[in-house]
Design an enzyme around this catalytic site. Structure first.
Site, mmCIF file in Angstrom:
data_model
loop_
_atom_site.group_PDB
_atom_site.id
_atom_site.type_symbol
_atom_site.label_atom_id
_atom_site.label_comp_id
_atom_site.label_asym_id
_atom_site.label_seq_id
_atom_site.Cartn_x
_atom_site.Cartn_y
_atom_site.Cartn_z
ATOM 1 N N SER A 77 -1.293 13.330 22.301
ATOM 2 C CA SER A 77 -1.116 11.883 22.432
ATOM 3 C C SER A 77 -0.966 11.229 21.069
ATOM 4 C CB SER A 77 -2.329 11.304 23.168
ATOM 5 O OG SER A 77 -2.158 9.935 23.414
ATOM 6 N N ASP A 78 -0.336 10.044 21.066
ATOM 7 C CA ASP A 78 -0.242 9.274 19.835
ATOM 8 C C ASP A 78 -0.165 7.789 20.183
ATOM 9 O OD1 ASP A 78 0.193 9.689 16.775
ATOM 10 O OD2 ASP A 78 1.544 8.065 17.346
ATOM 11 N N THR A 79 -0.771 6.967 19.336
ATOM 12 C CA THR A 79 -0.770 5.514 19.538
ATOM 13 C C THR A 79 -0.245 4.820 18.291
ATOM 14 O OG1 THR A 79 -2.707 5.622 20.999
ATOM 15 C CG2 THR A 79 -2.212 3.483 20.023
#
Length: 196
Positions: A77-79
């Protein structure tokens, strides 16, 4: 059937060091293994908005792919925070954190989180965008938050669940949990669809 029962024959690998993401998976009642490999989080400049965390979530999956077994589900995941047509990542210093919060003060920004699901047979990436509206923050409020909370591990230099979120955010449009670090409902929905 509940997701933890549906997934009992699968091995979930969460490739994230984020304690917030790990807690979400625990809260879902899922058994999972944490597996970390260092990735240089660099993306092409041509990418825009959700394309950036999509790319980075997929990039984080690459070092793990070779060792995947048939019943493994790898989740990466990445934000990012998208503000004034640019991506705000994690600040590298107090000055950078202060500048990020000052620029977001009194304005709306978007928090975009992408989640990549990888198995031996497929790779699927989903993303969610939440609009966040900050009140006009004072210099004193920004200084207090950055000094006491040191938000250097957070995109956009803040955590919505912390003091600055409690006193500074007027409203959000979209998933609150996405701003914390994971669009949990998207993860739940996607895991269900992967094993249907």
């Amino acid at each position: 059937m509940l997701i933890n029962k549906k997934l009992k024959d699968y091995h979930i690998i969460l490739a994230s060091g984020s304690p917030r993401r790990q807690k979400f998976f625990k809260d879902l009642g899922l058994d999972f293994e944490i597996r970390l490999k260092k990735v240089d989080e660099v993306y092409p400049e041509r990418l825009y908005k959700f394309e950036i965390p999509d790319y980075l979530a997929q990039l984080k999956a690459l070092p793990h792919k070779e060792g995947l077994k048939e019943n493994d589900i790898l989740i990466t995941s990445d934000t990012i925070v998208w503000h004034n047509n640019q991506a705000l990542g994690k600040p590298k210093s107090k000055d950078e954190a202060t500048a990020m919060l000052t620029s977001q003060s009194g304005t709306m920004h978007e928090v975009i989180t992408s989640v990549c699901f990888t198995t031996t047979k497929l790779e699927k990436t989903v993303n969610h965008t939440t609009k966040v509206y900050f009140k006009q923050l004072t210099d004193e409020e920004i200084e207090y938050y950055v000094t006491h909370y040191q938000p250097y591990d957070k995109a956009g230099a803040y955590g919505i669940q912390e003091w600055i979120g409690q006193i500074g955010i007027e409203k959000i449009e979209g998933s609150y949990f996405n701003v914390v670090g994971l669009p949990v409902f998207e993860v739940y929905k996607t895991l269900n669809s992967l094993i249907d």
